[in-house]
Motif scaffolding. Structure first.
Motif, mmCIF file in Angstrom:
data_model
loop_
_atom_site.group_PDB
_atom_site.id
_atom_site.type_symbol
_atom_site.label_atom_id
_atom_site.label_comp_id
_atom_site.label_asym_id
_atom_site.label_seq_id
_atom_site.Cartn_x
_atom_site.Cartn_y
_atom_site.Cartn_z
ATOM 1 N N VAL A 55 4.374 12.785 5.752
ATOM 2 C CA VAL A 55 3.940 14.174 5.872
ATOM 3 C C VAL A 55 5.177 15.058 5.789
ATOM 4 C CG1 VAL A 55 2.562 15.788 7.211
ATOM 5 C CG2 VAL A 55 2.218 13.332 7.524
ATOM 6 N N ASN A 56 5.241 15.888 4.763
ATOM 7 C CA ASN A 56 6.401 16.767 4.556
ATOM 8 C C ASN A 56 7.726 16.013 4.678
ATOM 9 O OD1 ASN A 56 4.577 18.911 4.326
ATOM 10 N ND2 ASN A 56 4.629 19.213 6.556
ATOM 11 N N ASN A 57 7.765 14.894 4.007
ATOM 12 C CA ASN A 57 8.981 14.070 3.999
ATOM 13 C C ASN A 57 9.350 13.485 5.367
ATOM 14 O OD1 ASN A 57 10.626 12.907 2.101
ATOM 15 N ND2 ASN A 57 12.352 14.263 2.547
ATOM 16 N N ILE A 58 8.367 13.370 6.231
ATOM 17 C CA ILE A 58 8.575 12.697 7.518
ATOM 18 C C ILE A 58 7.573 11.555 7.609
ATOM 19 C CG2 ILE A 58 8.330 12.932 10.024
ATOM 20 C CD1 ILE A 58 9.046 15.918 9.625
ATOM 21 N N TRP A 59 8.026 10.379 8.010
ATOM 22 C CA TRP A 59 7.081 9.293 8.257
ATOM 23 C C TRP A 59 6.510 9.474 9.646
ATOM 24 C CZ3 TRP A 59 5.098 6.741 4.519
ATOM 25 C CH2 TRP A 59 5.832 6.355 3.394
ATOM 26 N N SER B 69 4.179 6.657 -8.232
ATOM 27 C CA SER B 69 3.940 5.723 -9.333
ATOM 28 C C SER B 69 2.976 4.625 -8.901
ATOM 29 C CB SER B 69 5.244 5.058 -9.777
ATOM 30 O OG SER B 69 6.216 6.026 -10.042
ATOM 31 N N MET B 70 3.212 4.123 -7.695
ATOM 32 C CA MET B 70 2.362 3.087 -7.138
ATOM 33 C C MET B 70 0.907 3.561 -7.103
ATOM 34 S SD MET B 70 2.894 1.577 -3.374
ATOM 35 C CE MET B 70 4.402 0.744 -3.181
ATOM 36 N N GLY B 71 0.722 4.799 -6.695
ATOM 37 C CA GLY B 71 -0.619 5.382 -6.605
ATOM 38 C C GLY B 71 -1.264 5.492 -7.981
ATOM 39 N N LEU B 72 -0.476 5.920 -8.965
ATOM 40 C CA LEU B 72 -1.008 6.066 -10.327
ATOM 41 C C LEU B 72 -1.480 4.718 -10.864
ATOM 42 C CD1 LEU B 72 1.722 8.494 -11.708
ATOM 43 C CD2 LEU B 72 -0.723 9.015 -11.519
ATOM 44 N N LEU C 295 0.852 -1.190 0.000
ATOM 45 C CA LEU C 295 0.000 0.000 0.000
ATOM 46 C C LEU C 295 0.892 1.245 0.000
ATOM 47 C CD1 LEU C 295 -2.629 -1.125 2.672
ATOM 48 C CD2 LEU C 295 -2.933 -1.044 0.201
ATOM 49 N N PRO C 296 0.374 2.362 -0.545
ATOM 50 C CA PRO C 296 1.216 3.563 -0.638
ATOM 51 C C PRO C 296 1.336 4.345 0.667
ATOM 52 C CG PRO C 296 -0.878 3.909 -1.721
ATOM 53 C CD PRO C 296 -0.883 2.505 -1.254
ATOM 54 N N PHE C 297 1.590 3.673 1.753
ATOM 55 C CA PHE C 297 2.024 4.310 2.999
ATOM 56 C C PHE C 297 2.931 3.288 3.659
ATOM 57 C CE2 PHE C 297 -2.221 2.501 3.699
ATOM 58 C CZ PHE C 297 -2.032 1.692 4.797
ATOM 59 N N LEU C 298 3.455 3.581 4.837
ATOM 60 C CA LEU C 298 4.468 2.690 5.380
ATOM 61 C C LEU C 298 3.851 1.612 6.274
ATOM 62 C CD1 LEU C 298 7.532 2.254 5.365
ATOM 63 C CD2 LEU C 298 7.649 3.561 7.478
ATOM 64 N N ARG D 287 10.279 2.485 -1.717
ATOM 65 C CA ARG D 287 9.325 3.365 -1.060
ATOM 66 C C ARG D 287 9.759 4.821 -0.962
ATOM 67 N NH1 ARG D 287 4.829 1.417 1.299
ATOM 68 N NH2 ARG D 287 4.979 -0.719 0.713
ATOM 69 N N GLY D 288 10.409 5.302 -1.986
ATOM 70 C CA GLY D 288 10.701 6.736 -2.030
ATOM 71 C C GLY D 288 9.439 7.473 -2.428
ATOM 72 N N VAL D 289 9.500 8.784 -2.371
ATOM 73 C CA VAL D 289 8.319 9.593 -2.703
ATOM 74 C C VAL D 289 7.869 9.319 -4.137
ATOM 75 C CG1 VAL D 289 7.437 11.931 -2.867
ATOM 76 C CG2 VAL D 289 9.050 11.354 -1.070
ATOM 77 N N ASN D 290 8.846 9.187 -5.055
ATOM 78 C CA ASN D 290 8.480 8.961 -6.454
ATOM 79 C C ASN D 290 7.860 7.592 -6.672
ATOM 80 O OD1 ASN D 290 9.341 11.471 -7.275
ATOM 81 N ND2 ASN D 290 11.469 10.762 -7.508
ATOM 82 N N GLU D 291 8.395 6.587 -5.965
ATOM 83 C CA GLU D 291 7.820 5.244 -6.083
ATOM 84 C C GLU D 291 6.378 5.231 -5.590
ATOM 85 O OE1 GLU D 291 10.942 5.566 -4.932
ATOM 86 O OE2 GLU D 291 12.060 4.498 -6.497
#
Lengths: 110, 616
Positions: free
Chosen positions: B178-182, B337-340, B159-162, B330-334
């Motif tokens: 959230v703002n690059n913080i998990w 893409s996962m979401g798309l 899923l697109p969260f951790l 699980r970077g922001v870009n991944e």
């Protein structure tokens, strides 16, 4: 005690009752005795009563179990064995004296 | 002393923990130093503050019915893996409540984008992709009350969260980006935030405070998971009147509809047997009910953690075979893409319910683009195993209910997956029936919970529309570990509730002075493959050869679905227990103790084992 009551008496039906009459009796009793329909302070009592009704129903609504039960009922009711009673599925458990509540009297049921 | 007067752990009764703890310690002191005063003090205390007399530490459900002269009608809530809804008996019929955007069905998610998290009840997504940016947590119903060794938790890692696991049987770590913080959270917290929104919505619609609720839950939920749902409700200030397995809520709606037909002189009063197949995004449940005169008697229940989410994941992997590798970092870009891919695949699956084939065209933004046609056959093939599982659930449920397909009066397919043609066809073909058309498949479960809410609140209807009763059955077997590592059910599944059953066990060693009772819930033959509910020791058994002491284990499920386990020891020829009987309310295990059973095994081996005794 419960063990002296026949399953037919528990459901309030004649021993000749057919499948539909058994179901109807069960539902009619459920409508009045199920813990969901009684007031708060009667829940425990009604749970015990409903379990008894349900045990009677599950024996009598199953043709094989009912046949077994009827055979025993007949035998125990015959003059030679008049003191015993059939127990079948409605048998009273070892915990039956324990009144199913949180009342700290647990050790009295043994 | 302390255990008798414990006020309930602050975890569960956080709202009143402060005050009561102080009173508690005062109480103890008084009892310790001035016994003559304790009775009067106790009486005074009860009169002054009735809420003070909490019965048990593990109590999560309190009074059943409102004692006020004007009973408050409980609302019904269907918390779906994907969508939620709220309904209430409005005095003449069930009404679904709408949010400010006029929606009856609301997406189940909470986004942590802003200072105050907001959920799908109040929040308007600017675009579907926003839900998949990493900031939103969803599918909480798939995660709640599960440990990190659970395959369902592992599947949720895509899923697109951790979702992080340590694979040691503790609660999984989940976090939103959230703002690059998990930012870490828990499924209970997410669910509670969502429930608060539902509550606020219902309060503003009904213009009164809401406290009592009836919730629908999956059949396969363990009792531990139920405590987590209750915990989330408590965090949201809601009191759970009842947790209803989803298909039994649908069964109650059906029972009411059949009653109405009789009132309208259109139905017969004879018993009707119905099969309910309910599949949403997270769970698939089946029930068989026998209905007459407003009484819904649940004959059998069965369920599994399969749903639309599995269709979706299988399809995503089918479209992008390298899916797991691509998104492992699980970077922001991944995540983007996962979401798309997720949105495009979900769209395609929805369309395939009504069209033979769909065109997918999605640019994943990482250089790869999926542009192809997918047809219905392909979808069915990719998900073959899920359909087979659905089939086996229906067959199993009929078998358990001792009902033949020919005995069925009606067959219902409800839930978010109910429009998938293959599912409808497989249910139709097993049951040899056309599907029942009398209910909205997306609103059936929540409508049933609203009916139960009204009935459980003690509301009656002059036209008899609430003369309803559900006779519930246990969805899972409950038993103990015995005969080596076997699971021995004491209350089998599909036992009518309330229920009380007992079995006799005995020792495996000569002069065994202690036995360990480990209570599990489930269907697996091996004990540890079931859900652990709790454990306790019976000590002080008098020395005796193995096989002599009779250890009687009794399980009792009362009308409020509270489980108590009683265990006592007698020696042959005596009726008196040799040690005091143990009485334990279950579950006693706390969050994330999946490793408990293993630790017990390591510590005690088979030294405290039990075997079953055939009853004479």
């Amino acid at each position: 005690m419960a063990s002296s009551t026949s399953l037919y008496e528990v459901l309030g039906i004649p021993t000749s009752a057919n499948g539909n009459e058994i179901k109807a009796a069960y539902r009619r009793l459920a409508r009045t005795c199920h813990p969901d329909v009684v007031s708060m302070n009667q829940k425990e009592m009604s749970a015990n009563l409903f379990m008894k009704i349900n045990a009677a129903y599950s024996t009598l609504s199953d043709p094989n179990k009912r046949a077994d039960y009827d055979r025993n009922l007949y035998r125990w009711n015959s003059p030679f064995c008049s003191s015993a009673t059939p127990t079948a599925a409605a048998s009273v458990s070892g915990f039956s004296g324990y009144n199913s509540g949180r009342n700290w009297e647990t050790d009295q049921c043994w | 002393m302390s255990s008798l007067f414990l006020i309930g752990d602050s975890d569960k009764k956080s709202s009143k923990s402060d005050g009561s703890n102080i009173q508690n310690s005062t109480f103890s002191k008084l009892l310790n130093f001035a016994p003559p005063f304790c009775i009067s003090f106790h009486q005074f205390e009860v009169m002054a503050e009735p809420a003070y007399t909490v019965a048990s530490d593990s109590e999560t459900t309190g009074e059943e019915k409102s004692s006020s002269a004007f009973p408050e009608i409980a609302i019904g809530i269907d918390i779906g893996t994907s969508q939620c809804s709220v309904a209430i008996w409005n005095g003449s019929q069930v009404e679904l409540l709408r949010n400010t955007r006029n929606q009856k069905l609301m997406r189940s998610y909470v986004t942590f984008k802003d200072e105050i998290p907001s959920g799908g009840v109040s929040y308007q997504l600017s675009h579907e992709h926003e839900m998949l940016s990493g900031a939103a947590i969803f599918n909480m119903k798939r995660l709640i009350g599960r440990v990190d060794t659970d395959p369902v938790v592992h599947a949720s890692k895509s899923l697109p969260f951790l979702v992080q696991t340590l694979d040691i049987g503790v609660r999984p770590f989940i976090a939103a980006l959230v703002n690059n913080i998990w930012r870490s959270t828990t499924p209970e917290e997410v669910l509670a935030i969502y429930l608060v929104e539902l509550r606020v919505m219902a309060e503003s619609r009904l213009k009164r405070p809401i406290r009592n609720v009836v919730l629908s839950i999956p059949v396969s939920f363990s009792r531990f998971q139920l405590t987590r749902i209750e915990r989330a409700c408590a965090m949201a200030g809601l009191h759970v009147l009842r947790l209803m397995p989803e298909p039994t809520a649908v069964a109650l709606l059906y029972a009411q509809q059949q009653q109405q037909l009789i009132h309208d002189n259109m139905g017969s009063g004879s018993e009707k047997i119905a099969l309910i197949f309910n599949m949403g995004a997270g769970y698939c449940d089946v029930a068989v009910t026998a209905t007459a005169g407003g009484v819904s008697h649940i004959k059998a229940l069965t369920g599994s953690t399969i749903g639309g989410e599995d269709f979706l994941q299988n399809m995503m992997r089918h479209l992008l075979p390298d899916y797991d590798n691509l998104f492992s970092s699980r970077g922001v870009n991944e995540i983007k893409s996962m979401g798309l891919l997720r949105v495009a695949t979900q769209d395609a699956i929805h369309k395939l319910s009504f069209e033979e084939s769909v065109q997918i065209d999605v640019d994943l933004g990482n250089g790869s683009r999926i542009c192809r046609k997918v047809n219905r056959e392909e979808f069915e093939e990719v998900n073959q195993k899920i359909f087979e599982k659905c089939e086996s659930l229906v067959i199993q449920c009929l078998l358990d209910a001792k009902v033949q397909a020919d005995d069925l009066t009606d067959v219902m397919v409800v839930g978010g997956c109910s429009y998938i043609p293959k599912l409808r066809n497989l249910v139709k073909s097993i049951c040899k029936r056309e599907l029942y058309k009398g209910m909205n498949p997306f609103e059936a479960a929540v409508s049933g919970t609203a009916l139960e809410g009204a009935v459980a609140s003690g509301i009656s209807d002059p036209f008899g529309n609430l003369d309803l009763l559900t006779i519930q059955a246990t969805p899972l077997g409950i038993g103990i570990r015995a005969n080596g590592n076997s699971f021995v059910p004491i209350i089998p599944r599909n036992t009518t509730m309330p229920a009380r059953k007992e079995l006799v066990f005995t020792t495996v060693r000569d002069n065994q002075t202690e036995v360990l009772i480990v209570v599990y819930e489930g269907e697996a033959l091996k004990a540890e493959e079931n859900h652990l509910l709790g454990y306790f020791k019976i000590t002080g058994l008098p020395p005796a050869p193995k096989g002599v002491p009779e250890i009687n284990v009794c399980m009792d499920i009362d009308a409020s679905n509270v489980l108590r386990v009683l265990a006592g020891v007698v020696l042959p020829g005596s009726q008196q227990p040799v040690v005091p009987v143990m009485e334990v309310r279950m579950p006693t295990v706390d969050d994330g103790h999946g490793w408990c059973a293993e630790a017990l095994h390591r510590a005690y081996g088979s030294n405290l084992d039990l075997v079953t005794v055939q009853k004479k």
